[in-house]
Design a protein around this motif. Structure first.
Motif, short mmCIF file in Angstrom:
data_model
loop_
_atom_site.label_atom_id
_atom_site.label_comp_id
_atom_site.label_asym_id
_atom_site.label_seq_id
_atom_site.Cartn_x
_atom_site.Cartn_y
_atom_site.Cartn_z
N LEU B 102 15.84 25.55 -45.91
CA LEU B 102 15.61 24.22 -46.46
C LEU B 102 16.80 23.75 -47.29
N ASP B 106 21.73 17.94 -46.34
CA ASP B 106 21.05 16.66 -46.56
C ASP B 106 19.97 16.77 -47.62
N ILE B 107 19.53 17.98 -47.93
CA ILE B 107 18.54 18.10 -49.00
C ILE B 107 19.20 18.37 -50.34
N ILE B 162 19.13 24.46 -55.29
CA ILE B 162 18.41 23.53 -54.42
C ILE B 162 17.75 22.45 -55.27
N LEU B 163 17.11 22.87 -56.36
CA LEU B 163 16.39 21.88 -57.17
C LEU B 163 17.35 20.90 -57.83
N ILE B 166 18.36 18.43 -55.34
CA ILE B 166 17.34 17.41 -55.09
C ILE B 166 17.44 16.31 -56.14
N GLY B 167 17.61 16.71 -57.41
CA GLY B 167 17.74 15.71 -58.47
C GLY B 167 18.96 14.83 -58.27
N VAL B 168 20.09 15.47 -58.00
CA VAL B 168 21.33 14.70 -57.83
C VAL B 168 21.20 13.75 -56.65
N ALA B 170 18.53 12.38 -55.43
CA ALA B 170 17.65 11.25 -55.76
C ALA B 170 18.45 10.15 -56.46
N LEU B 195 21.72 4.13 -44.55
CA LEU B 195 20.43 4.68 -44.95
C LEU B 195 20.05 5.84 -44.03
N THR B 196 20.34 5.74 -42.77
CA THR B 196 19.79 6.74 -41.87
C THR B 196 20.81 7.26 -40.86
N PHE B 272 18.55 14.65 -40.85
CA PHE B 272 17.97 15.92 -40.41
C PHE B 272 18.81 16.71 -39.42
N GLY B 321 19.79 7.93 -36.27
CA GLY B 321 19.18 8.58 -37.43
C GLY B 321 17.67 8.42 -37.48
N GLY B 325 15.34 11.54 -37.39
CA GLY B 325 14.46 11.64 -38.55
C GLY B 325 13.01 11.80 -38.13
#
Lengths: 335, 346
Positions: B102, B106-107, B162-163, B166-168, B170, B195-196, B272, B321, B325
């Motif tokens: 995960l 992209d995440i 990872i966490l 995720i914050g960055v 966002a 966006l995609t 993805f 995308g 997606g």
């Protein structure tokens, strides 16, 4: 952290938050893209609509109201969600609940031609519910249940997937694309009483359910086994509290679009103020959420003058560093 | 899991078989990719016979086909393949290094960093062409390094990284959203690219930075493929095996980010692909041995096929995308469930 701050401190927190809220409301009515004189503010508040300044003030009133309502809903929802999942990173934005609500609204607008705010709210609540259940189920598969990392990953990944579904739904519909795109960022600008009123019943029920679940959340905080030992029916208590957050998130998203991070920041700060007792934490979080969203909205109006920064962007910029700070504080278990 | 043969000869034999099988598999994937590539060149809104396609590719002037194949289909297909290779390879490098499927770029915010920088460079600074790629790569690196730095606390735990990512991401995504609202003169197509991800309006000269990045960064990644494999065993074990862990990590991060950012600057963050390629390649090729090349090929196939589906097989033309997606969602659910159940390997 002590379980509960002493009563004088709690009362002080309550009253200072109330005072801050009142002050912010006043600021929110007076500050904006257009400078207005005091007489125009008074006249605008009294319902006059004769000069541009008075009209601006008259527009700021519902906007302020919406920010207060949505902010308190999100703050409260975040606090309940963190309690239900016993997860410091729980937030309607991070967990994908807001995106789920947004997708449901977009599908409703594009495929079923819904126009009324009531229909917006119903579909948003349905979408929020579905995605909350999905993300929680995905995040809690496996031996050690729903760890913060698993939930956050499940939420993020689901959000990405739902966001591309939103684009897939919107793309063929050039007629609605612009409106949906601005709604999707999350903002309280352009609020009107017509948009606020239909949301209120949902908010009220969600508020009541959430506040009623405070005692059960206190038991759940001790762990599932202990809560069961105390006579709590754990799954029922959890589902009841979750219903409250779903109503609140869905209604807030229907009214303002998905706004992230308010539900994350507020409960953490409020816990520092009043301690861990949910009977205090929940109402204080609602107040704090209202203050934060109002503050973010006012900041958005000041920073980007003469344009406006949508409140969703401001909260993301304030909230993401906060999120990172929490991640650094916590000893989060390995996956 | 099969038991490993213990005596020397059968070990060598086993190894040879594995290499052979891997080679055959890569060949099959490459052939499949070539097939889809040829299909997208000859069959679009209209059909162009393979002979004419070939003549266009060889540089001859052909009436009609010269435009549809040479100007429309070829740049699109070439860009799709190059971007897909980059996303696939960089994605699996991250996933392997962080030992979590995960934890794809992209995440953890790399894609959104590059995308935010590209949008900023184009809209606010009115830059064009290769300069945008340079800015995107620099910003992608800056984001990756700051995510790395922010998650540093007595060493970097994969979880925290990872966490933080995720914050960055966002934050960066809301920056992209904001810049896009400030650019009302943009067409919806252009907005969607950021966006995609999309390869609409591809031009052949856009392929050059991608090709260069693939040669440099892809080469670097392949060069440390063995160390990357050792990192899968855990940092301590890898160090005991003689891998210089922090150096390897740095090289991998820099080159993977370089790949992702260059591709993102051209096509936008194609949803993805970086995330899916590695796990799909692992399903096909097994997890023994390096997955860099199989995953790159899978990535290219995903983008190429996704773009073809989005253009011709759906009632409305979707950018690639959106297709990847939506395709990614069910696979993602499957993957999340599986990872959570088994504890985190590819």
């Amino acid at each position: 952290m002590s379980v509960r701050a002493p009563l004088p401190i709690r009362s002080l927190a309550l009253f200072s938050l109330l005072a801050a809220l009142a002050g912010l409301c006043a600021l929110s009515v007076t500050i904006g893209s257009r400078d207005v004189s005091w007489s125009e503010i008074v006249a605008g508040l009294a319902g006059h609509n004769d000069t541009i300044g008075e009209a601006a003030v008259a527009l700021r009133v519902p906007r302020t109201l919406l920010a207060v309502i949505a902010g308190s809903a999100l703050g409260l929802a975040g606090a309940v969600m963190q309690g239900v999942t016993r997860n410091p990173l729980a937030d309607p934005g991070i967990l994908g609940v807001n995106t789920g609500a947004a997708l449901a609204v977009v599908v409703g607008v594009a495929w079923f031609n819904i126009v009324s705010t009531e229909a917006y709210v119903w579909s948003a609540v349905a979408g929020a519910g579905c995605s909350a259940v999905l993300v929680y189920a995905l995040g809690s598969v496996g031996r050690d249940g729903a760890t913060p990392l698993k939930l956050a990953l499940a939420g993020t990944a689901t959000s990405i997937a739902l966001a591309s579904l939103i684009i897939a739904v919107v793309l063929p519909r050039n007629d609605i694309a612009g409106g949906i795109r601005s709604w999707q960022i999350g903002g309280v600008g352009g609020a009107s009483y017509d948009r606020i009123l239909p949301v209120l019943p949902f908010m009220a029920v969600g508020l009541a359910i959430s506040l009623l679940s405070a005692r059960q959340l206190n038991s759940l905080a001790l762990g599932d086994d202990m809560a069961a030992g105390l006579g709590e029916r754990v799954p029922v208590a959890r589902a009841f509290a979750a219903l409250g957050t779903i109503l609140l998130c869905g209604a807030a998203t229907a009214a303002c679009g998905p706004i992230g991070f308010v539900g994350l920041i507020v409960p953490h700060l409020c816990r520092l103020l009043v301690g861990l007792d949910h009977r205090w934490l929940l109402p204080i979080s609602a107040l704090g959420g209202a203050c934060l969203l109002l503050l973010a909205d006012i900041l958005g109006r000041i920073i980007a003058r003469p344009a406006e920064l949508d409140v969703g962007i401001v909260t993301a910029f304030v909230g993401a560093p906060f999120f990172i700070w929490i991640v650094r504080q916590q000893r989060i278990r390995q996956l | 899991m099969t038991t490993l043969p213990l005596d020397r000869f059968s070990l060598a034999e086993d190894r040879r078989r594995l290499t052979l099988r891997r080679g055959a598999l890569v060949a099959v994937l490459a052939a499949l990719l070539a097939g889809v590539f040829a299909l997208t060149l000859s069959l679009g809104q209209s059909y162009t016979p393979p002979g004419e396609v070939l003549r266009v590719l060889l540089g001859e002037e052909v009436q009609g086909a010269g435009f549809t194949v040479g100007q429309l289909r070829l740049p699109r297909a070439v860009l799709s393949v190059l971007a897909g290779l980059s996303f696939g390879m960089a994605g699996v490098a991250f996933q392997t290094m962080l030992r979590n499927p995960l934890a794809s770029p992209d995440i953890v915010g790399v894609s959104s960093g590059a995308s935010a920088a590209a949008v900023f460079a184009i809209v606010v600074l009115s830059m064009k062409g290769p300069a945008v790629s340079v800015v995107a790569v620099l910003a992608g690196l800056a984001v990756a390094l700051s995510v790395y730095g922010l998650s540093f606390r007595n060493g970097v735990a994969g979880t925290r990284l990872i966490l933080v990512g995720i914050g960055v991401s966002a934050m960066l995504e809301s920056l992209v959203a904001y810049i896009l609202t400030q650019a009302p003169e943009w067409t919806l197509q252009e907005v969607l690219r950021w966006l995609t991800g999309s390869v609409n309006g591809a031009r052949l000269d856009q392929a050059m930075p991608l090709l260069a990045a693939l040669l440099v960064f892809g080469g670097l990644l392949l060069g440390c493929a063995r160390n990357l494999m050792a990192l899968r065993l855990g940092d301590d074990t890898a160090a005991a095996l003689g891998v210089r862990v922090s150096l390897t990590r740095l090289v991998i991060i820099v080159s993977a980010v370089g790949l992702i950012a260059t591709a993102t600057a051209v096509t936008g963050p194609i949803a993805f692909v970086a995330f899916l390629s590695g796990p799909i390649a692992a399903r096909i090729a097994g997890t023994r041995g390096s997955l860099l090349i199989p995953s790159a090929l899978v990535g290219a196939l995903l983008v190429l096929a996704g773009d073809y589906v989005g253009q011709f097989l759906l009632p409305i033309r979707y950018p690639v995308g959106v297709v990847t997606g939506a395709l990614g969602a069910p696979f993602l659910i499957y993957l999340l469930v599986r990872v959570n159940r088994s504890g985190g390997s590819l």
